[in-house]
Design an enzyme around this catalytic site. Structure first.
Site, PDB file in Angstrom:
ATOM      1  N   CYS A  61       1.645  -2.482  -3.460  1.00 53.81           N
ATOM      2  CA  CYS A  61      -0.508  -3.056  -4.164  1.00 53.81           C
ATOM      3  C   CYS A  61      -1.050  -3.481  -3.185  1.00 53.81           C
ATOM      4  CB  CYS A  61      -0.202  -4.209  -5.394  1.00 53.81           C
ATOM      5  SG  CYS A  61       1.155  -3.435  -6.566  1.00 53.81           S
ATOM      6  N   ALA A  62      -2.304  -3.132  -2.565  1.00 53.54           N
ATOM      7  CA  ALA A  62      -2.471  -3.541  -0.831  1.00 53.54           C
ATOM      8  C   ALA A  62      -3.908  -3.315  -0.896  1.00 53.54           C
ATOM      9  CB  ALA A  62      -1.910  -2.213   0.062  1.00 53.54           C
ATOM     10  N   ALA A  63      -4.681  -3.660  -1.623  1.00 58.31           N
ATOM     11  CA  ALA A  63      -6.134  -4.077  -1.323  1.00 58.31           C
ATOM     12  C   ALA A  63      -6.192  -5.092  -2.047  1.00 58.31           C
ATOM     13  CB  ALA A  63      -7.225  -2.437  -2.695  1.00 58.31           C
TER      14      ALA A  63
ATOM     15  N   GLY B 177      -6.709  -5.410   1.379  1.00 56.54           N
ATOM     16  CA  GLY B 177      -5.726  -4.836   2.334  1.00 56.54           C
ATOM     17  C   GLY B 177      -5.776  -6.169   3.779  1.00 56.54           C
ATOM     18  N   GLY B 178      -5.634  -7.590   3.409  1.00 57.66           N
ATOM     19  CA  GLY B 178      -5.125  -7.981   4.491  1.00 57.66           C
ATOM     20  C   GLY B 178      -3.621  -7.818   4.891  1.00 57.66           C
ATOM     21  N   LYS B 179      -2.265  -7.498   3.978  1.00 53.05           N
ATOM     22  CA  LYS B 179      -1.367  -7.496   4.516  1.00 53.05           C
ATOM     23  C   LYS B 179      -0.999  -6.405   5.140  1.00 53.05           C
ATOM     24  CE  LYS B 179      -0.224 -11.331   1.712  1.00 53.05           C
ATOM     25  NZ  LYS B 179      -1.068 -11.237   0.739  1.00 53.05           N
TER      26      LYS B 179
ATOM     27  N   ASP C 241       3.042  -6.670  -2.574  1.00 52.55           N
ATOM     28  CA  ASP C 241       2.573  -8.241  -2.739  1.00 52.55           C
ATOM     29  C   ASP C 241       1.903  -8.233  -4.407  1.00 52.55           C
ATOM     30  OD1 ASP C 241       1.113  -9.916  -2.292  1.00 52.55           O
ATOM     31  OD2 ASP C 241      -0.505  -8.815  -1.070  1.00 52.55           O
TER      32      ASP C 241
ATOM     33  N   CYS D 143       1.435 -14.821  -4.689  1.00 51.43           N
ATOM     34  CA  CYS D 143       0.401 -15.776  -4.950  1.00 51.43           C
ATOM     35  C   CYS D 143       0.603 -16.879  -5.815  1.00 51.43           C
ATOM     36  CB  CYS D 143      -1.311 -15.320  -4.476  1.00 51.43           C
ATOM     37  SG  CYS D 143      -2.099 -14.562  -5.289  1.00 51.43           S
TER      38      CYS D 143
HETATM   39  C1  LIG Z   1      -2.548  -9.611  -5.357  1.00 49.83           C
HETATM   40  S1  LIG Z   1      -3.193  -8.283  -4.084  1.00 49.83           S
HETATM   41  C2  LIG Z   1      -2.839  -7.526  -3.232  1.00 49.83           C
HETATM   42  C3  LIG Z   1      -3.272  -8.070  -2.947  1.00 49.83           C
HETATM   43  C4  LIG Z   1      -2.993  -7.298  -0.771  1.00 49.83           C
HETATM   44  N1  LIG Z   1      -1.554  -7.111  -0.660  1.00 49.83           N
HETATM   45  C5  LIG Z   1      -3.847  -8.206   0.474  1.00 49.83           C
HETATM   46  O1  LIG Z   1      -3.233  -8.715   0.850  1.00 49.83           O
HETATM   47  O2  LIG Z   1      -4.602  -7.752   0.354  1.00 49.83           O
HETATM   48  C6  LIG Z   1      -2.612  -6.801  -6.189  1.00 49.83           C
HETATM   49  C7  LIG Z   1      -2.885  -5.865  -5.532  1.00 49.83           C
HETATM   50  O3  LIG Z   1      -2.681  -5.062  -7.278  1.00 49.83           O
HETATM   51  C8  LIG Z   1      -3.209  -4.046  -7.667  1.00 49.83           C
HETATM   52  N2  LIG Z   1      -2.543  -3.411  -9.340  1.00 49.83           N
HETATM   53  C9  LIG Z   1      -2.854  -4.207 -10.201  1.00 49.83           C
HETATM   54  N3  LIG Z   1      -1.640  -2.947 -10.208  1.00 49.83           N
HETATM   55  C10 LIG Z   1      -1.029  -1.924  -9.956  1.00 49.83           C
HETATM   56  C11 LIG Z   1       0.417  -1.487 -10.453  1.00 49.83           C
HETATM   57  N4  LIG Z   1       0.014  -1.405 -11.519  1.00 49.83           N
HETATM   58  N5  LIG Z   1       0.365  -0.351  -9.333  1.00 49.83           N
HETATM   59  C12 LIG Z   1      -0.155  -0.183  -7.861  1.00 49.83           C
HETATM   60  N6  LIG Z   1      -1.577  -1.283  -7.677  1.00 49.83           N
HETATM   61  C13 LIG Z   1      -1.582  -2.653  -8.924  1.00 49.83           C
HETATM   62  C14 LIG Z   1      -4.246  -4.117  -7.659  1.00 49.83           C
HETATM   63  O4  LIG Z   1      -5.353  -3.572  -8.171  1.00 49.83           O
HETATM   64  C15 LIG Z   1      -4.644  -5.631  -6.602  1.00 49.83           C
HETATM   65  O5  LIG Z   1      -5.402  -5.069  -5.347  1.00 49.83           O
END
Ligand SMILES: C[S@@+](CC[C@H](N)C(=O)[O-])C[C@H]1O[C@@H](n2cnc3c(N)ncnc32)[C@H](O)[C@@H]1O
Length: 249
Positions: free
Chosen positions: A2-4, A6-8, A71, A128
């Site tokens: 769940c990368a967007a 993309g910080g991590k 994440d 978080c």
């Molecule tokens: C906490 S944010 C991630 C932050 C990211 N790791 C960073 O460090 O920038 C959680 C992400 O999970 C994604 N998400 C939500 N449901 C999901 C799913 N079923 N499968 C994959 N990604 C999902 C969201 O779109 C969101 O971008």
């Protein structure tokens, strides 16, 4: 997984120094463009960006990854200091929904890992959020459903995760997880667990009824009823546990 935005992912890419292959996945296509933008900006050329639901992630490469960072999407209760609207915009049903999704995603992530990887077989689960339902309870669920164990995070700061919280009782190894609080550590409220997958074959160890912890009992009750147990404060607020005028409960 769940990368967007993309910080991590960017940090991991820096550590990998453009060697190996880094997959960055997110279910939200619009948010994937942010990952792509960040990776281009930073000159990362060993990354593949995918737009899948985490549920389908293990289907593409079952037992195929050395290491996974999940994440997870969460309530954001650790970042209330940045976004106070979280206090008003989330209710117990939101938490229940996220708890369910987190439990699904953590199993998918474990199924996508290769337990035999000579360098890994590790899953890092993070949120978080400061809520037990999104953290220790999710990890405990994974430990009960897959052959895996908690290992030390290697992080120097942070306080150990809960092994007991209100009516919850967790496996003693949950103390290997780490919790972070803004007022203690001067960073976002955060939770981190590092899990080692032990076997590629799926196994769902079923605890005998008498081995069920209070938390597992609550989990299965919550699954049945769709409701979390109320906190003692809520129970009093709703009149439960209060004595009536005749002094009877
Ligand atoms: C906490 S944010 C991630 C932050 C990211 N790791 C960073 O460090 O920038 C959680 C992400 O999970 C994604 N998400 C939500 N449901 C999901 C799913 N079923 N499968 C994959 N990604 C999902 C969201 O779109 C969101 O971008």
């Amino acid at each position: 997984m769940c990368a967007a935005p993309g910080g991590k992912t960017s940090h991991i890419a820096t550590l990998m120094k453009n060697s190996g292959v880094l997959f960055a996945n997110d279910a939200n296509l619009k948010r994937c463009t942010a990952i792509i933008g960040n990776l281009h900006r930073l000159g990362v050329n060993n990354a593949v960006v995918t737009n899948l639901s985490g549920h389908d992630f293990c289907k593409t490469h079952p037992n195929g990854f050395d290491r996974i960072l999940l994440d997870a999407p969460c309530s954001g209760t650790g970042v209330i200091w940045k976004d106070p609207s979280v206090k008003m915009s989330k209710d117990s049903q939101d938490i229940q929904r996220r708890h369910t999704l987190q439990r699904e995603l953590i199993l998918t992530a474990l199924d996508a890992l290769d337990a035999k990887s000579p360098t890994g077989g590790y899953l890092v689960y993070s949120t978080c959020s400061v809520l037990v339902e999104e953290n220790e309870a999710v990890v405990q669920y994974a430990l009960s459903k897959r052959d895996c164990k908690l290992v030390p995070t290697g992080l120097e700061i942070g306080i150990p995760g809960y092994t007991k919280f209100r009516d919850y009782r967790f496996h003693p190894s949950l103390e290997l997880t780490r919790r972070y609080y803004p007022h203690v550590h001067n960073i976002d409220g955060f939770f981190v667990a590092k899990i080692k997958k032990l076997k590629n074959a799926k196994s769902e160890p079923k605890p005998k009824p008498e081995e069920k912890t209070a938390a597992e009992q609550q989990e299965s009750n919550a699954e049945k009823t769709g409701k979390f147990p109320k906190s003692p404060k809520q129970q009093t607020k709703n009149g439960k546990g209060k004595k009536n005028k005749n002094g009877k409960k």
